[in-house]
Design an enzyme around this catalytic site. Structure first.
Site, PDB file in Angstrom:
ATOM      1  N   ASP A 184      43.631  43.256  26.267  1.00 52.62           N
ATOM      2  CA  ASP A 184      43.265  41.843  26.322  1.00 52.62           C
ATOM      3  C   ASP A 184      44.479  40.955  26.613  1.00 52.62           C
ATOM      4  O   ASP A 184      45.572  41.445  26.906  1.00 52.62           O
ATOM      5  CB  ASP A 184      42.575  41.448  25.014  1.00 52.62           C
ATOM      6  CG  ASP A 184      41.447  40.442  25.207  1.00 52.62           C
ATOM      7  OD1 ASP A 184      41.473  39.705  26.203  1.00 52.62           O
ATOM      8  OD2 ASP A 184      40.548  40.384  24.353  1.00 52.62           O
ATOM      9  N   ASP A 243      34.841  35.474  29.382  1.00 55.08           N
ATOM     10  CA  ASP A 243      33.906  36.342  28.672  1.00 55.08           C
ATOM     11  C   ASP A 243      32.455  35.950  28.917  1.00 55.08           C
ATOM     12  O   ASP A 243      32.116  34.765  28.967  1.00 55.08           O
ATOM     13  CB  ASP A 243      34.177  36.290  27.172  1.00 55.08           C
ATOM     14  CG  ASP A 243      35.500  36.933  26.803  1.00 55.08           C
ATOM     15  OD1 ASP A 243      35.956  36.709  25.690  1.00 55.08           O
ATOM     16  OD2 ASP A 243      36.076  37.647  27.637  1.00 55.08           O
TER      17      ASP A 243
END
Length: 685
Positions: A184, A243
């Protein structure tokens, strides 16, 4: 992991401001906060650096990730992970191609041990990660894990990130038996993205050499640094967007941002528009089939994001559709490309290794639409006929070259078309359609025309059509409902009157159009098209505030469309007073891009006016564009507006329109923070 719009922007902005303040003070942004870079600090990117092991992710990875279903809740634990592995085997998902069972954030303790090693949370994973990996491997599956290219992961609790610990963490992962790493982008201390992600690439390569365990490398930096331009020799897949969330607007926005990047994808390097939401409950099954179809034609990784211990049989049917999975997993490795998208009618095609073409007919809009292309347009050679395989109905037909369907609102028809010479033994493809929309005022007959059209090279014989409605409705044919034969390209057009009983409430009601016909060999073929009739009420004469009129339909990026408040993103009624540029408006609609609100005008209205803009509750971000559509024609638009702009006046001529649609798009940069207001919208009739 997921970043909710309001929280995502806050985290990203804080990270950017930190880097900016350090630069303004004449200080270098450190690789690791509070420590000088050690031997594991990020190495510069370079063409001479090692690449990840060859032969990995030659088709897009398929599997499961827990985040969309569980976030950091207690239900994410060893028992869940093992249970998912069991379900993969028991429900046939392993046989369909799913192989990775991936852990997302919150698997570790907040602190490393005295030796700087990561420590699995003993409450969640009492046997440790290696024991979980061993169990998953025993099922013939693979295990994935998560960390971040920063000092901490993205969760607010702040679990250890890998920045400055790349070699040690990669070695731990390999020794545990990890097969896949999601890396991430949070708390990265301003270190250059290429350096951060190349550092972990090199660490994974070193760990693979020492342990013999190759690890698929998923770069999750949200597309901020255009990884499709540089990451093909760094990772096996890279996120192209922010996202995803379990709603239509989020899925649509992400799809639109990923589609133009087709040239960057191929075996071993894939565009990743984020995990699947299929089965989480925020969309309809029709929308989930679109989600799955479009991810497959985009050659996207297929990572299940729902808790398979709780989902419906329909979810397993969608996820386990081997014919759709085969489109995603085709070894040629091409991502689908857009042929057309006018009016929300998308045609996307993907070349397959066997020479066939997968074709998605995708309807973005909130009403059924006919979408059409041809075998020639999708790249097939000239032939006397073609085989058309419907990948959701699992039926094969012949076509003379037309590929078309009336596609339900938010639906996708996914077919595979080939010029393989086997078409002659298939029945002709027949398209069912409806001219215009079924807008019915209670107690008044509405006239509809249905069409049954033969697309095939061979004739359809003894063709019949039947239209039915809800109990108590009158549906009567006023022209023939049958034809002895339909040659190629010919249609059976049938007129009907449809009457809803007096007093029927406004809303959507099902209609069912069916046809039956005989193929040249005599076999009976039956087909159905579910339709929707909308019971509507004509607006009153004069000027009406739109927030006081019933709408036909709405779609919204986050939460419901709100009346007389801003969009609160979650449940109805959680918005604030509509405020644009410091000006408060008493009436209006609060929406979140991508959004559409449709109203019935009945051909009796002349003009729509409104003050539009981004709501003041979004202080740092938000870019949107407003549009007004009268039936199928765009009659007004603003261009891109930002949260720094005052309210803009929008006026649209809607004369003669049956349906007026208020549309908000994302301004071309995704839907993060796109709170949009239609302030004081008035329809004059």
């Amino acid at each position: 992991m997921r970043h909710l719009p309001t929280r995502t922007s806050r985290r990203r902005v804080i990270g950017s401001l930190t880097a900016a303040l350090l630069c303004a003070a004449g200080l270098a942004s450190p690789a690791v906060a509070g420590a000088a870079p050690g031997p594991e600090a990020a190495r510069p990117a370079g063409a001479d650096g090692p690449r990840l092991p060859d032969g990995l992710a030659l088709t897009p990875p398929m599997g499961f990730n827990n985040w969309n279903a569980t976030h950091c809740r207690a239900e994410f634990d060893e028992a869940m992970v093992k249970g998912i592995a069991d379900i993969f085997v028991a429900k046939g998902l392993k046989d369909a191609g799913y192989q990775y069972v991936n852990l997302d954030d919150c698997w570790a303790l907040p602190q490393r041990d005295a030796n700087g090693k990561l420590v699995p949370d003993p409450k969640r994973f009492p046997g440790g990660i290696k024991a979980v990996a061993d169990y998953v491997h025993s099922k013939g599956l693979k295990l994935g894990i998560y960390t971040s290219a920063g000092t901490k992961t993205c969760n607010e609790a702040g679990f250890p990130g890998a920045l400055g610990h790349e070699r040690s963490d990669a070695q731990q992962f390999a020794e545990w038996g990890v097969d896949y790493l999601k890396y991430d982008n949070c708390n990265n201390q301003g270190v250059d993205a290429k350096k951060r992600y190349v550092a972990m690439r090199d660490a994974l390569e070193a760990a693979s050499q020492s342990t013999g365990r190759p690890i698929v490398y998923s770069i999750c930096e949200w597309g901020e640094n255009k990884p499709w331009e540089w990451a093909s020799d760094v990772g096996h897949l890279w996120r192209t967007t922010g996202d995803i969330s379990d709603n239509w607007g989020s899925m649509l926005s992400i799809m639109k941002r990923n589609l133009p990047l087709a040239r960057s994808a191929g075996p071993g390097h894939w565009n990743d528009p984020d995990m699947l939401e299929v089965g989480n409950g925020g969309m309809t099954d029709t929308e989930y089939r679109t989600h799955f179809s479009m991810w497959s034609i985009m050659a996207a990784p297929l990572l299940i994001g729902s808790d398979l211990r709780k989902v419906s049989p329909q979810t397993f049917e969608i996820l386990g559709n081997k014919e759709v999975v085969a489109v995603d997993q085709d070894p040629l490795g091409k991502q689908g490309t857009v042929l057309s998208s006018a009016g929300g009618r998308w045609v996307v095609t993907k070349e397959m290794k066997d020479g066939s073409r997968a074709v998605a007919l995708f309807n973005e809009t909130g009403r059924p639409q006919r979408i059409a292309t041809t075998a020639k347009a999708v790249g097939l050679p000239q032939a006397s006929g073609y085989t058309l395989r419907d990948l959701w109905k699992h039926e094969s037909f012949n076509t003379a070259g037309t590929v078309s369907a009336t596609v339900p609102a938010h639906g996708t028809v996914l077919v595979r078309v080939s010029a393989d010479g086997t078409w002659a033994d298939k029945p002709p493809a027949v398209e069912l359609g409806l001219d215009g929309g079924a807008l019915v005022e209670a107690g008044k007959p509405d006239r509809l025309t249905t069409r049954v059209t033969n697309l095939g090279r061979t004739p359809a014989r003894r063709v019949g059509a039947r239209l039915t409605g809800p109990a108590g409705w009158r549906v009567e044919a006023t022209s023939p409902t049958s034809a002895a034969a339909l040659p190629t390209g010919k249609a059976l057009a049938t007129s009907w009157t449809v009457t809803a009983p007096e007093g029927t409430p406004t809303g959507s009601y099902p209609l069912d159009l069916r046809t039956s016909y005989r193929a040249p060999g005599g076999g009976l073929v039956e087909s159905a098209l579910p339709l929707t009739a909308q019971v509507v009420v004509a607006p009153p004469a004069g000027r009406s505030a739109l927030s006081e009129l019933p709408w036909i339909s709405t779609t919204n990026g986050w939460g419901p469309v709100e009346k007389d408040t801003s969009n609160g993103e979650n449940r109805a009624g959680d918005g604030n007073p509509i405020t644009i540029g410091g000006q408060v408006f008493a009436k209006g609609l609060g929406v979140h891009a991508e959004s559409e609100v449709a109203y019935y005008a009945g051909g009796a209205c002349e003009r729509l006016t409104a003050q539009v803009g981004v709501d003041d509750e979004k202080l740092l971000k938000g870019t949107v564009a407003f549009e007004v559509w009268a039936d199928g024609k765009k009659v007004a638009s603003t261009g891109v507006l930002t949260n720094q702009m005052p309210a803009q006046t929008l006026s649209a001529d809607v004369s003669g329109a049956d349906v007026v649609r208020l549309v908000v798009t994302d301004g071309g940069d995704g839907i993060d923070s796109d709170h949009a207001d239609w302030a004081e919208p008035v329809l004059s009739c």
